[in-house]
Each structure stands twice: as structure tokens, then as C-alpha cells.
Design a protein around this motif. Sequence first.
Motif, PDB file in Angstrom:
ATOM      1  N   ILE A  15       0.814  -1.578   0.091  1.00 28.61           N
ATOM      2  CA  ILE A  15      -0.228   0.019  -0.128  1.00 28.61           C
ATOM      3  C   ILE A  15       1.107   0.873   0.385  1.00 28.61           C
ATOM      4  O   ILE A  15       1.847   1.143   0.764  1.00 28.61           O
ATOM      5  N   LEU A  16       0.686   1.891  -0.564  1.00 25.55           N
ATOM      6  CA  LEU A  16       1.408   3.589  -0.867  1.00 25.55           C
ATOM      7  C   LEU A  16       0.887   4.830  -0.031  1.00 25.55           C
ATOM      8  O   LEU A  16      -0.522   4.911  -0.914  1.00 25.55           O
ATOM      9  N   VAL A  17       1.292   5.211   0.354  1.00 22.29           N
ATOM     10  CA  VAL A  17       0.885   6.254   1.619  1.00 22.29           C
ATOM     11  C   VAL A  17       1.478   7.826   0.589  1.00 22.29           C
ATOM     12  O   VAL A  17       2.845   7.660   0.982  1.00 22.29           O
ATOM     13  N   THR A  32      -2.722   6.995   7.666  1.00 26.20           N
ATOM     14  CA  THR A  32      -1.572   5.470   7.671  1.00 26.20           C
ATOM     15  C   THR A  32      -1.766   4.360   8.466  1.00 26.20           C
ATOM     16  O   THR A  32      -1.893   3.661   9.121  1.00 26.20           O
ATOM     17  N   ASP A  33      -3.352   4.972   9.812  1.00 28.13           N
ATOM     18  CA  ASP A  33      -3.509   4.528  10.953  1.00 28.13           C
ATOM     19  C   ASP A  33      -4.545   3.116  10.195  1.00 28.13           C
ATOM     20  O   ASP A  33      -4.271   2.628  10.962  1.00 28.13           O
ATOM     21  N   GLU A  34      -5.233   3.060   9.344  1.00 28.15           N
ATOM     22  CA  GLU A  34      -5.604   1.959   9.100  1.00 28.15           C
ATOM     23  C   GLU A  34      -5.289   1.472   8.268  1.00 28.15           C
ATOM     24  O   GLU A  34      -4.796  -0.067   8.500  1.00 28.15           O
ATOM     25  N   ILE A  35      -3.823   1.490   7.660  1.00 32.99           N
ATOM     26  CA  ILE A  35      -3.047   0.677   6.466  1.00 32.99           C
ATOM     27  C   ILE A  35      -1.594   0.725   7.910  1.00 32.99           C
ATOM     28  O   ILE A  35      -1.311  -1.376   7.239  1.00 32.99           O
ATOM     29  N   THR A  36      -2.116   0.560   8.985  1.00 35.27           N
ATOM     30  CA  THR A  36      -1.242   0.008  10.214  1.00 35.27           C
ATOM     31  C   THR A  36      -1.618  -1.665  10.824  1.00 35.27           C
ATOM     32  O   THR A  36      -0.860  -2.074  10.969  1.00 35.27           O
ATOM     33  N   GLN A  37      -2.663  -1.290  10.924  1.00 36.35           N
ATOM     34  CA  GLN A  37      -3.627  -2.302  11.166  1.00 36.35           C
ATOM     35  C   GLN A  37      -3.748  -3.016  10.343  1.00 36.35           C
ATOM     36  O   GLN A  37      -3.324  -4.913  10.790  1.00 36.35           O
ATOM     37  N   ASP A  49      -2.344  -8.266   5.702  1.00 33.96           N
ATOM     38  CA  ASP A  49      -3.442  -8.648   5.224  1.00 33.96           C
ATOM     39  C   ASP A  49      -2.449  -7.579   3.679  1.00 33.96           C
ATOM     40  O   ASP A  49      -2.751  -8.140   2.282  1.00 33.96           O
ATOM     41  N   VAL A  50      -1.354  -7.169   4.266  1.00 30.62           N
ATOM     42  CA  VAL A  50      -0.779  -6.335   2.872  1.00 30.62           C
ATOM     43  C   VAL A  50       0.279  -6.743   3.920  1.00 30.62           C
ATOM     44  O   VAL A  50       1.146  -6.925   5.445  1.00 30.62           O
ATOM     45  N   MET A  51       2.013  -6.841   2.587  1.00 24.93           N
ATOM     46  CA  MET A  51       3.287  -7.601   3.112  1.00 24.93           C
ATOM     47  C   MET A  51       4.140  -6.055   3.833  1.00 24.93           C
ATOM     48  O   MET A  51       5.491  -6.204   4.311  1.00 24.93           O
ATOM     49  N   ALA A  52       3.779  -4.551   3.093  1.00 25.63           N
ATOM     50  CA  ALA A  52       4.804  -3.539   3.453  1.00 25.63           C
ATOM     51  C   ALA A  52       3.650  -2.401   3.065  1.00 25.63           C
ATOM     52  O   ALA A  52       2.460  -2.302   1.754  1.00 25.63           O
ATOM     53  N   MET A  53       3.936  -1.289   3.572  1.00 26.78           N
ATOM     54  CA  MET A  53       3.122   0.056   3.430  1.00 26.78           C
ATOM     55  C   MET A  53       4.827   0.780   2.629  1.00 26.78           C
ATOM     56  O   MET A  53       5.225   1.124   4.089  1.00 26.78           O
TER      57      MET A  53
END
Length: 371
Positions: free
Chosen positions: A50-52, A82-87, A93-97
Motif C-alpha cells: 500500500i502506498l501512502v 496511515t492508521d488503517e494501513i498500519t492495522q 493483509d499487506v506485506m509492505a507500506m
Amino acid sequence: MSIWGYSLYTWKLIFKDKGAMLLLFGAGLVYSFFYPLPYHFEQVESVPTILVDQDNSASSRTLSRLLFAAPNLDIQQVTNNTDEITQRLWRGDVMAMIIIPAGFHTDLLSGNVAEVQIASHGGYLLAGSKALMNATEATLMMGAAISLQKAQSMGVSTQQALASLQPITLQSRALYNTAEGYGHSIVPAVMVLIIQQTLLIGVTLLLGQQAELRQLPTGPRAYLGMLLTFTLIALLNTLYFFVVATQLQHYSRIGNLSSVLAFAIVFCLCISAFALILGRIFKTRERGLQLLLITSVPMLFVSGYSWPAESLPTALYYARWLLPTTSGIHGFVSINQLGASLMDVIWEFAVLLGLALVMIAVGIKLYRPQR
């Protein structure tokens, strides 16, 4: 009976025991095909990422396009929260941010160092390292393009600008693991562990049954006859794995067959003596299966192959050489995959020979006839 008579008697016991037959002969065949299967593609591909984008500028969108074009990244979402992505990262669910922070475009225009942040799931080291490598390549490519434009704006020719960006050309090529894949790296080492563990469990299963029936052969000739049989079985499995299975799975094999055979004889003698000691200690049929299955992964880690041996505690660093797998893994991989000679692995060879002699002496004492 003579030593040969006890050896023949052991073969008869094996052929009458379906569980021992399965472990001593069938398990190796099954493992040789199904264990390398998950590593067939060798490289990690399509890492969920996921790209922030917290900058939302022309520069951040340029970097986003480069990240979308990265061969091993699967950009599933572009957001600025970034809050939802961190969870989602914690849940797996994802391997990298990848985070492009605010002020990215401003830093580039002002000539300051622009930062890009990358977070990966620590439970999947290969996926995290692949995401880091692809993100690094994308940022370096963008940085090189910016430096090239600045050099051209100052009147430097394109050839001179390119030469200044890369004054030394580096061409790297893997010598032994040409695919640079995980399967080529880990499977040959795990084969040694499979050979040992299937033999240990099979022997303890067989001898545990004889101990329950109070029919376990004892005496020096009985011990040497069983040692001869189990050494031959281990040698057949070893030659199958490192001569046949490696070819079927298309793993590199450049070792000299005579060196492989000489090292295999000492290794098989050592693990057979080890198996007979455990077979005498475990008094029930299932005890070896219960206790030995959980030791496989720790044995691989302490061998110093998949984990740096220097990171181990000092006591464990030296104690690991008491396990045949430590010398076996380093010796077989060096000979079979790296083309080393027997003299190149003389330390591993000597350790296995020393362990075998000590274990045989202990085994003869353990198998003395009891009143």
C-alpha cells in the motif's frame, strides 16, 4: 548369529513393519518432490503493498508511477491515512507500506535530501526485503533522473552527466545459485536434515517396538549388524537425494561423485550410530516420533546455515557441532553445490568421523546383554 546374520534379521524386521518402511524409504521420496514445490518459482513476486502519499505533488506522483512499474510490487491502494494501513500490516493483509511524507516535493526543489519511508511485515522476511529492494530501486531511479536534469541545465553534455552518475559500472552474476532463488539456497541444506530425521524416527519406531516386545537384539554383533543395515539405508537415501533428486528438481550439482560418496559414508555411519543410541534410550514405539519432530527446525537454525552462527550464544555456537546435521549441511552443500573437494571440508569430515567413533563406542556399551 554373526554380524551378517543380525543385519539380515534387521532387514526382516524392517520389511515386517509398515511404519518403519514408510519412514526409512517412503518419506524420502515424498519429501524430495513435495518439499521443493513451494519454492518452484524461486523469487518472491507480487508483494501486496500500500502506498501512502502524504505529499500529493507532481514529484510524489512521479515516484508513484515508478513504484507501480516495479516488477515485484503489487500496489493495492494509494491513500494518505496511515492508521488503517498500519492495522492491515499487523494483520498480514499487506506485506509492505511505502510512505511518501509531506514536503517531499519541497525538499527536492530546495536541494535537500528527500526521505521515503518503508515498513514491512517482519514475519515474512523475503517479502519485506523484496519490497525494500524494489522501492529502493525506484527512488534511486528518480534521484538519478533529477541529477541528470540538473547537470544538463548547467550545460553538461548527456554523456558526461551519465558518466558522473555512474562512474563505475558494476555487473554482478551469481556463480552457483544462478537463479538467485530461495529454493536453490535452502532445499539442499534441508535435504540433509530430512535424511537424518527420517532415519532417527524410523529406527526409534522399529526398535521401540522391539523393546516393548522385549525382543530387542543385544550384544556387539547384534549392534554392528544393525549399524550396518541402517548405514546402508541412510547411504541409499543420501545418494538418492544428492544425485537423483537434485537433478529432478533442477538444482545445481557440480560436486565430484567420489567426494560425495566418501563424505556420505561417514555422515551415514554417524547418524546411524546416533539413531541406535536413541533407539536404546526410547523404550516405546512412539517416543521417538513425539520428541524428534519438534527438533528439526532448531537443528537447521543452530547449524549456522539459515541463521548466522555468530549470532548464537557462545555455548550453543560450540555445542552445535555435536549434532551430525551441522557438519553434514555444510559439508554436503560445499561439495555438491559449490564444487568443493574433500580436503576443503576436512573439518566437517573429521567432526563426523569423531562423532561416529564416540557414538559407536557408547552404542556397544548400551547394547551389552542384560541379565
